[in-house]
Design a protein around this motif. Structure first.
Motif, mmCIF file in Angstrom:
data_model
loop_
_atom_site.group_PDB
_atom_site.id
_atom_site.type_symbol
_atom_site.label_atom_id
_atom_site.label_comp_id
_atom_site.label_asym_id
_atom_site.label_seq_id
_atom_site.Cartn_x
_atom_site.Cartn_y
_atom_site.Cartn_z
ATOM 1 N N LEU A 70 -6.408 -40.358 -28.458
ATOM 2 C CA LEU A 70 -5.653 -40.510 -29.715
ATOM 3 C C LEU A 70 -5.348 -39.155 -30.337
ATOM 4 N N LEU A 117 -4.548 -45.921 -37.933
ATOM 5 C CA LEU A 117 -5.519 -46.308 -36.915
ATOM 6 C C LEU A 117 -6.912 -46.479 -37.507
ATOM 7 N N GLU A 168 -6.020 -51.909 -32.153
ATOM 8 C CA GLU A 168 -4.739 -51.226 -32.350
ATOM 9 C C GLU A 168 -4.725 -49.887 -31.595
ATOM 10 N N GLU A 222 -1.630 -42.377 -39.163
ATOM 11 C CA GLU A 222 -1.147 -43.185 -38.038
ATOM 12 C C GLU A 222 -1.628 -44.629 -38.130
ATOM 13 N N ARG A 259 -4.212 -50.476 -28.035
ATOM 14 C CA ARG A 259 -2.827 -50.895 -27.809
ATOM 15 C C ARG A 259 -1.894 -49.671 -27.795
ATOM 16 N N ARG A 260 -2.108 -48.752 -28.704
ATOM 17 C CA ARG A 260 -1.243 -47.554 -28.745
ATOM 18 C C ARG A 260 -1.370 -46.743 -27.454
#
Ligand code: GLU
Length: 298
Positions: A241, A95, A160, A93, A163-164
């Motif tokens: 996540l 990340l 990031e 992903e 943000r996701r």
């Protein structure tokens, strides 16, 4: 309703001291009072520090204190494939990224920046945030460095990741040790910068393993020392996540040394083993940590 699940999760890096007794005791007491389960988890992801003899000594100390837990005991060293799978997911992903700066390089970058008169941001433990320059390295460059055998750690791209998720995160924190009154505590994972989630040789770090295991074991209440309060922000982000249910938290008081600083094994705080050797009874230890000895008589 399912039973609450508590766990005591020591790292066997040294002998247990009063701070561990307090944490182990709080969890056992709360499990008993709520009709919950009590698990023991050995957080031995660091092969250079966790000796089997220390684990045996730790279990012996806990038994002597009058504690008992569900078998089998979970050992993190036996679950590396699980952590590797989760890391892989985060990698796919995009990340996490391989971070190549050594400690010395980080220090030099921070010093250079601070010579300009501006402080480099630090995390709640006081360590400088990772400079994150190699976040932007291209695939080819990454592959080349890895191929050359350059050491690296897998770091979470905190910006990031946040943000996701796209919304502020909170965790449930108990206001007191009876776990009756709760508040929603805002989680600010960005205070930690790009935390390490694994190294080249070990497919996990504390943050990843603790979140993975609390989820695998269905832990409903994480009860641990206040020194881990701020780290919970990183744990909340990882839970989100990875699609894990977040436990509730209670970060308990710490036992401070005579100098007012946190006890730690390495600073030679008096171990439970020393109490035992000097002829103390378990009740003396419970009294010293401020938990009622009667809770622990079988
Ligand atoms: N293994 C950690 C320690 O000994 C505690 C982990 C936790 O309770 O989340 O500090």
């Amino acid at each position: 309703m399912s039973r609450p699940v508590f766990r005591f999760a020591p790292s066997p890096n040294g002998r247990l001291h009063l701070g561990h007794a307090l944490s182990a005791g709080f969890n056992a007491m709360l499990a008993r009072r709520t009709g919950g389960r009590y698990l023991l988890r050995i957080e031995n992801i660091d092969p250079s520090r966790a000796a089997p003899a220390l684990e045996a000594a730790l279990i012996d100390d806990l038994r002597w204190l009058g504690l008992s837990w569900e078998e089998p005991v979970r050992r993190q060293s036996e679950h590396f494939p699980r952590y590797a799978g989760l890391l892989d997911r985060l990698r796919r992903e995009e990340l996490v990224y391989p971070a190549f700066m050594s400690r010395g390089e980080i220090r030099a970058a921070v010093e250079e920046h601070e010579r300009g008169g501006k402080a480099w941001p630090r995390n709640p433990d006081g360590a400088p945030l990772y400079p994150g320059r190699d976040r932007a390295l291209g695939e080819a460059e990454r592959a080349q460095r890895i191929g050359e055998g350059k050491p690296f750690t897998w770091r979470l791209d905190i910006e990031e990741a946040s943000r996701r998720i796209g919304r502020p995160l909170f965790w449930r924190e108990a206001r007191g040790e009876d776990l009756r009154d709760w508040r929603e505590n805002p989680a600010r994972p960005e205070l930690w910068g790009d935390v390490a989630l694994a190294s080249r040789d070990v497919p996990t770090s504390y943050h990843l393993a603790v979140v993975a295991d609390d989820a695998s074991q269905g832990v409903s209440h994480v009860v641990r020392g206040k020194d881990l309060f701020e780290a919970t922000a990183v744990h909340r982000l990882l839970q989100e996540l990875l699609g894990f249910t977040a436990p509730a938290y209670f970060h308990h008081r710490l036992i401070l040394g005579a100098d007012g600083r946190k006890l730690s094994k390495s600073e030679g705080a008096r171990s439970i083993a020393a109490w035992r050797a000097e002829g103390a009874a378990p009740a003396d230890v419970w009294e010293a940590v401020g938990l009622p000895p009667d809770e622990f008589r079988s």
